[in-house]
Design a protein around this motif. Structure first.
Motif, PDB file in Angstrom:
ATOM      1  N   PRO A 221      -2.990   4.114  -0.728  1.00 44.58           N
ATOM      2  CA  PRO A 221      -3.545   4.835  -2.017  1.00 44.58           C
ATOM      3  C   PRO A 221      -4.789   5.209  -1.711  1.00 44.58           C
ATOM      4  CG  PRO A 221      -3.108   2.451  -2.475  1.00 44.58           C
ATOM      5  CD  PRO A 221      -2.499   2.759  -1.039  1.00 44.58           C
TER       6      PRO A 221
ATOM      7  N   LEU B 223       2.160  10.340  -9.597  1.00 40.81           N
ATOM      8  CA  LEU B 223       1.614  10.388 -10.828  1.00 40.81           C
ATOM      9  C   LEU B 223       0.307  10.940 -11.060  1.00 40.81           C
ATOM     10  CD1 LEU B 223       2.674   6.755 -11.932  1.00 40.81           C
ATOM     11  CD2 LEU B 223       3.942   8.807 -12.650  1.00 40.81           C
ATOM     12  N   SER B 224      -0.410  10.917 -10.035  1.00 41.52           N
ATOM     13  CA  SER B 224      -1.731  11.622 -10.193  1.00 41.52           C
ATOM     14  C   SER B 224      -1.725  13.212 -10.350  1.00 41.52           C
ATOM     15  CB  SER B 224      -2.679  11.383  -9.136  1.00 41.52           C
ATOM     16  OG  SER B 224      -2.147  12.119  -7.898  1.00 41.52           O
TER      17      SER B 224
ATOM     18  N   LEU C 138       2.423   1.774  -3.396  1.00 46.22           N
ATOM     19  CA  LEU C 138       1.129   2.003  -4.400  1.00 46.22           C
ATOM     20  C   LEU C 138       1.092   3.429  -3.899  1.00 46.22           C
ATOM     21  CD1 LEU C 138      -0.736  -0.923  -4.742  1.00 46.22           C
ATOM     22  CD2 LEU C 138       0.505  -0.037  -6.676  1.00 46.22           C
ATOM     23  N   GLY C 139       0.849   4.015  -2.641  1.00 40.75           N
ATOM     24  CA  GLY C 139       0.419   5.252  -2.720  1.00 40.75           C
ATOM     25  C   GLY C 139       1.286   6.135  -2.842  1.00 40.75           C
TER      26      GLY C 139
ATOM     27  N   ALA D 276       3.446   5.881  -5.571  1.00 40.01           N
ATOM     28  CA  ALA D 276       3.411   5.920  -7.081  1.00 40.01           C
ATOM     29  C   ALA D 276       2.215   6.641  -7.706  1.00 40.01           C
ATOM     30  CB  ALA D 276       3.632   4.737  -7.632  1.00 40.01           C
ATOM     31  N   ILE D 277       1.119   6.237  -7.007  1.00 39.41           N
ATOM     32  CA  ILE D 277      -0.077   6.830  -7.558  1.00 39.41           C
ATOM     33  C   ILE D 277      -0.002   8.404  -7.047  1.00 39.41           C
ATOM     34  CG2 ILE D 277      -2.671   6.719  -7.341  1.00 39.41           C
ATOM     35  CD1 ILE D 277      -2.505   3.938  -6.770  1.00 39.41           C
TER      36      ILE D 277
ATOM     37  N   SER E   2       0.892  -1.232   0.106  1.00 42.28           N
ATOM     38  CA  SER E   2      -0.036  -0.029  -0.008  1.00 42.28           C
ATOM     39  C   SER E   2       0.785   1.310   0.031  1.00 42.28           C
ATOM     40  CB  SER E   2      -0.778  -0.108   1.158  1.00 42.28           C
ATOM     41  OG  SER E   2      -2.021  -1.003   1.115  1.00 42.28           O
TER      42      SER E   2
ATOM     43  N   GLY F 121       0.952   9.457   0.214  1.00 41.19           N
ATOM     44  CA  GLY F 121       0.445   8.138  -0.065  1.00 41.19           C
ATOM     45  C   GLY F 121       1.397   7.073   0.677  1.00 41.19           C
TER      46      GLY F 121
ATOM     47  N   ALA G 270       2.911  12.324  -2.811  1.00 37.52           N
ATOM     48  CA  ALA G 270       3.545  10.886  -2.741  1.00 37.52           C
ATOM     49  C   ALA G 270       4.039  10.413  -1.417  1.00 37.52           C
ATOM     50  CB  ALA G 270       4.974  10.974  -3.817  1.00 37.52           C
TER      51      ALA G 270
ATOM     52  N   SER H 207       0.227  13.919 -13.574  1.00 32.49           N
ATOM     53  CA  SER H 207      -0.638  13.899 -14.871  1.00 32.49           C
ATOM     54  C   SER H 207      -1.443  15.340 -15.061  1.00 32.49           C
ATOM     55  CB  SER H 207      -1.563  12.941 -14.778  1.00 32.49           C
ATOM     56  OG  SER H 207      -0.733  11.495 -14.787  1.00 32.49           O
TER      57      SER H 207
END
Length: 285
Positions: free
Chosen positions: A221, A186-187, A179-180, A182-183, A176, A216, A213, A190
């Protein structure tokens, strides 16, 4: 030794928070100046220019506290968190220059939030981690608010601490946390590039990506969407209020980091309660 009651731990956390808040003021004020001077020095080295003769700004630890205006060293009485500013009535003892309200506000905020963390987690290891989480967010918010910087010297350690704590695990599992992180990065990355392609302007800085990040990594995430929504709401309310009061011009960029920090801390402390309340209100539970 008898076990201390919870209120005693909360009071101790508040006092510790006041003391740490005094140090956070030093970080907020000195770190950006030190970074800027070192960048300038590195740029002159790359361009093979002569080094500047002016000394570097004061460091964070070695140089004692002093008045930013007259440079006079402060006494121990002047350095008492919160109360020193009140005793001086907000003015330097030596040159009578007004002392920024930032000093007592940061100390008070650090003390109150530290007490809430211990009230939430009790005298436990998660409470100690929560104090580090809180102090990091205060320092980052203060720096971003003043300079629109979110320095790597703070965001990277903040991120790595969250990842390492997941190995215990303390708040989330390693999967978690990764992923938290990275997401979270990237969120906003983007959104940044989409906004830049559509408008040709930069809507936020890379420090915002790193801060989300880090959040996260600490909370996983599932916390990211609520944090983004809450930070947008806080930003809209405060930013709109400042514009209406004409204390902030529309064309002047407003740092987003403090709003992310406020939302992240609030979700860290009250996320479970907010989620349960939402599910009950909507009838999903």
């Amino acid at each position: 030794m008898a076990e201390l009651p919870l209120w005693a731990w909360i009071a101790a956390a508040a006092v510790l928070g006041l003391l740490v808040g005094s140090f956070l003021n030093v970080v907020i004020l000195r770190l950006p100046e030190r970074m800027t001077a070192m960048w300038r020095q590195e740029a002159r080295d790359v361009l093979e220019l002569d080094a500047e003769e002016a000394p570097l700004p004061p460091g964070i630890v070695r140089e004692p506290s002093h008045c930013p205006h007259c440079k006079h060293p402060l006494s121990a009485m002047d350095n008492i968190p919160l109360f020193g500013w009140l005793l001086l009535r907000g003015r330097c003892r030596y040159c009578k220059t007004p002392i920024s309200i930032q000093y007592p506000l940061v100390e008070l905020l650090s003390g109150v939030l530290s007490a809430i963390i211990v009230w939430k987690f009790g005298p436990t290891w998660p409470a100690l981690a929560g104090l580090v989480f809180t102090w990091m967010l205060i320092a980052l918010s203060g720096i971003d608010f003043r300079t629109q910087y979110l320095p790597d010297q703070l965001t990277y350690p903040f991120l790595w601490i969250g990842l390492l704590l997941s190995l215990l695990p303390m708040f989330v599992l390693p999967t978690s946390a990764i992923l938290g992180a990275a997401i979270g990065y990237l969120s906003l990355w983007s959104v940044y590039w989409l906004f830049k392609l559509l408008t040709g302007k930069e809507g936020m800085g890379y420090g915002d990506f790193k801060l989300l990040a880090a959040l996260g990594a600490w909370m996983g995430p599932t916390a990211l969407l609520p944090v983004i929504l809450l930070s947008s709401l806080v930003g809209a309310l405060l930013g709109g209020g400042l514009i209406l009061l004409r204390k902030h011009q529309r064309e002047v960029p407003m740092p987003f980091g403090p709003f992310i920090a406020v939302a992240g801390w609030f979700w860290f402390v009250a996320g479970d309660w907010l989620l349960q309340s939402y599910l009950q209100i909507t009838g999903l539970r």
